[in-house]
Scaffold this motif. Structure first.
Motif, PDB file in Angstrom:
ATOM      1  N   GLY A  73      -6.603   8.768   3.393  1.00 56.38           N
ATOM      2  CA  GLY A  73      -6.757   7.558   4.267  1.00 56.38           C
ATOM      3  C   GLY A  73      -5.866   7.923   5.726  1.00 56.38           C
ATOM      4  N   ASP A 104      -4.064  -3.642   7.608  1.00 56.42           N
ATOM      5  CA  ASP A 104      -5.447  -3.164   7.523  1.00 56.42           C
ATOM      6  C   ASP A 104      -5.926  -3.334   6.091  1.00 56.42           C
ATOM      7  OD1 ASP A 104      -5.502  -2.636  10.209  1.00 56.42           O
ATOM      8  OD2 ASP A 104      -5.258  -0.132   9.998  1.00 56.42           O
ATOM      9  N   ALA A 105      -5.007  -2.929   5.189  1.00 52.69           N
ATOM     10  CA  ALA A 105      -5.776  -3.100   3.651  1.00 52.69           C
ATOM     11  C   ALA A 105      -6.159  -4.591   3.424  1.00 52.69           C
ATOM     12  CB  ALA A 105      -4.682  -2.712   2.615  1.00 52.69           C
ATOM     13  N   GLN A 146      -9.273  -6.727   4.930  1.00 55.36           N
ATOM     14  CA  GLN A 146     -10.524  -6.265   4.309  1.00 55.36           C
ATOM     15  C   GLN A 146     -11.198  -7.528   3.549  1.00 55.36           C
ATOM     16  OE1 GLN A 146     -11.003  -1.727   2.526  1.00 55.36           O
ATOM     17  NE2 GLN A 146      -8.826  -2.691   2.098  1.00 55.36           N
ATOM     18  N   LEU A 165      -4.735   2.642   3.646  1.00 53.25           N
ATOM     19  CA  LEU A 165      -4.402   1.887   4.789  1.00 53.25           C
ATOM     20  C   LEU A 165      -3.107   1.410   4.972  1.00 53.25           C
ATOM     21  CD1 LEU A 165      -7.863  -0.277   4.642  1.00 53.25           C
ATOM     22  CD2 LEU A 165      -7.541   1.966   5.826  1.00 53.25           C
ATOM     23  N   SER A 166      -2.772   0.821   6.039  1.00 54.17           N
ATOM     24  CA  SER A 166      -1.470   0.238   6.495  1.00 54.17           C
ATOM     25  C   SER A 166      -1.808  -1.105   5.461  1.00 54.17           C
ATOM     26  CB  SER A 166      -1.180   0.022   7.766  1.00 54.17           C
ATOM     27  OG  SER A 166      -2.303  -1.023   8.373  1.00 54.17           O
ATOM     28  N   ARG A 189      -0.501   5.223   0.162  1.00 56.85           N
ATOM     29  CA  ARG A 189      -0.070   6.068   1.554  1.00 56.85           C
ATOM     30  C   ARG A 189       0.749   7.219   1.186  1.00 56.85           C
ATOM     31  NH1 ARG A 189       2.789   3.568   5.098  1.00 56.85           N
ATOM     32  NH2 ARG A 189       3.296   1.627   3.988  1.00 56.85           N
ATOM     33  N   ALA A 225      -3.417   5.920   7.186  1.00 62.39           N
ATOM     34  CA  ALA A 225      -2.341   5.734   7.213  1.00 62.39           C
ATOM     35  C   ALA A 225      -1.568   6.448   6.350  1.00 62.39           C
ATOM     36  CB  ALA A 225      -2.108   4.208   7.146  1.00 62.39           C
ATOM     37  N   ALA A 258     -10.830   0.441   1.073  1.00 63.76           N
ATOM     38  CA  ALA A 258     -10.498   1.730   1.578  1.00 63.76           C
ATOM     39  C   ALA A 258      -8.977   2.205   0.911  1.00 63.76           C
ATOM     40  CB  ALA A 258     -10.354   1.871   3.043  1.00 63.76           C
ATOM     41  N   THR A 263       0.706  -1.293  -0.063  1.00 62.12           N
ATOM     42  CA  THR A 263       0.060   0.087  -0.005  1.00 62.12           C
ATOM     43  C   THR A 263       0.917   1.316   0.015  1.00 62.12           C
ATOM     44  OG1 THR A 263      -0.061   0.227   2.499  1.00 62.12           O
ATOM     45  CG2 THR A 263      -1.738  -1.022   1.330  1.00 62.12           C
TER      46      THR A 263
END
Length: 474
Positions: free
Chosen positions: A426, A305-306, A309, A301-302, A79, A428, A298, A75
């Motif tokens: 986002g 976290d990504a 999902q 995201l880190s 970010r 992060a 989303a 990601t």
């Protein structure tokens, strides 16, 4: 002494003979010694489409910035955790390949390239320069290809220079001036090239509208009143149509071996809120059939976290964009209508801004295969879609953002210019809650063209992602 001289002469003759023989051996019998305009044109169209539609400048950067796509793993670009080595391909290939080859066509004697080749080359070069300045700001323009260390021109100088270049391109294009081969977009149809040129002129007029409204109005009037017209139908959209591997759409090639992108939650939520029938075109249902609806990823995201999902529970971008033959749309009929709507709203041209706006949305629906009149009418009559003359930037900006889906570089530029829709960075992301406003200059500029680079940065502002460009004043 005489004997020594004889040996010297013999040695020299031997060297000469060897040199001639080596020259003959190293010649490629299948290669032409002189570049041919049709081949250069074909190459620049293909490479330009790849550059515009590929990963580095599109789905791994600008499509993330405008929240059309999102990353579900790896990601860092989503970010904004990037460096001055991240955005080199647009600069390097734009200058060393596209502009170099197009300049070659422009400089050909008439026997090698008629004026139509030169007009096409000048229009494509203008489009390339436009991408570069929209992305970076000040760029080498007037001295590009002329000097090893070219000076940078300000964005204002580039935009105004391009308007002149496109005026010249228009004067060069005439169907009576000879045929064109190697044209994979318009198949040598000069009337369509002339419409593309005028549509680019209108695009640039709006780029400078907040800064130079008088010049912008003049340019808009010239573009719209030119007898050649503008892109006026879906059949006149400027797009490069791919075929099969290895001449396939870059996104298609990417998804054959990787799975790290999803359609953005921001886009999915917006399309659901508007009951937008383009949603099934823009997105695929998650592979987990139990989800039963489109779910965006989303942004910002880190990695953990990504990932959480769920790869099977989120929607990939639609297959419309991921097949081998998916086209690289570069200047659409829909965009031209949105530009006419804004030009009318600003009072630059006569016409009904609201009707242009409705026609633009309709053209976008048609572009993506949605033609049912009732479906389109129902959509246009929603309160949340209806044209707001008191805030045309919001109406046009929001719908243009949707219509530009997949065209990251131009979506990014128009989002910065019109400031709609309102996007939020986002959780992060690394720019203190800000979304990028430009691309970094390639790091090689500091080492190879340092004086010019330093002068540009001193004038424009620090070489940061958050430095606003000249056109971006709101």
């Amino acid at each position: 002494m005489l004997k020594k001289l004889s040996y010297t002469i013999l040695f020299a003759l031997t060297l000469s003979s060897c040199s001639d023989t080596l020259d003959d051996i190293n010649k490629n019998p299948n290669a032409t010694e002189t570049p041919l305009a049709p081949y250069l044109l074909t190459g620049t169209l293909k490479q330009g489409a790849d550059l515009y539609w590929g990963d580095a400048n599109n789905f791994n950067s600008t499509l993330l910035f405008v929240q059309h796509w999102a990353k579900i793993q790896y990601t860092e670009p989503d970010r904004y955790d990037v460096s001055n080595t991240s955005f080199t391909s647009l600069w390097d290939k734009g200058y060393s390949t596209l502009i170099t080859d197009l300049n070659t066509i422009i400089k050909f004697p008439d026997a090698q390239a008629n004026s139509n080749y030169k007009g096409i080359a000048l229009s494509l070069r203008s489009w390339t320069f436009l991408l570069l300045t929209d992305a970076y700001g000040s760029i080498p323009y007037k001295e590009a290809g002329q000097k090893v260390t070219p000076a940078y021109n300000t964005q204002k100088e580039v935009y105004t220079g391009l308007l002149e270049d496109l005026r010249q391109a228009q004067s060069l294009l005439n169907s009576a001036n000879g045929s064109v081969t190697g044209d994979l977009v318009y198949k040598g149809d000069i009337a369509k090239w002339k419409k593309f040129v005028n549509s680019l002129r209108l695009r640039i007029a709006l780029r400078i509208s907040y800064r130079e409204p008088v010049l912008a109005k003049q340019a808009a009037i010239e573009a719209t009143s030119d007898a050649a017209g503008l892109i006026g139908s879906e059949s006149e959209t400027f797009k490069f149509t791919y075929t099969s591997s290895p001449q396939q759409n870059p996104a298609s090639a990417w998804f054959e071996t990787r799975d790290d992108f999803r359609i953005s939650k921001t886009m999915v939520d917006q399309l659901y809120a508007l009951s937008d029938p383009r949603l099934p075109v823009f997105a695929q249902l998650p592979s987990d059939a139990s989800v039963g609806k489109y779910v965006g990823g989303a942004n910002g995201l880190s990695n953990s976290d990504a990932n959480s999902q769920g790869f099977a529970k989120t929607s990939k971008p639609g297959t419309y964009f991921l097949t081998s033959a998916s086209p690289a749309v570069i200047a659409s009929y829909s965009e031209t209508l949105f530009n006419l709507a804004e030009a009318a709203a600003r009072g630059y041209i006569s016409g009904d801004a609201e009707q242009y706006y409705k026609n633009a949305i309709t053209a976008s629906f048609n572009q993506f295969g949605i033609t049912n009149a009732t479906t389109i009418s129902t959509y246009l009559n929603q309160a949340s879609v209806k044209y707001d003359a008191s805030n045309y930037a919001k109406s046009i900006g929001t719908q243009k953002w949707i219509a530009f889906f997949g065209q990251g570089l131009d979506a990014f530029t128009e989002w910065r210019r019109l400031d709609y829709p309102v996007l939020t960075a986002g959780p992060a992301t690394v720019l203190d809650g800000k979304i990028p406003s430009r691309l970094f200059y390639p790091g090689t500029e500091q080492s190879l063209n340092g004086a010019s680079y330093q002068a540009a940065v001193a004038d424009q502002g620090k070489d940061l992602l958050t430095t606003k460009l000249w056109f971006d004043v709101k």
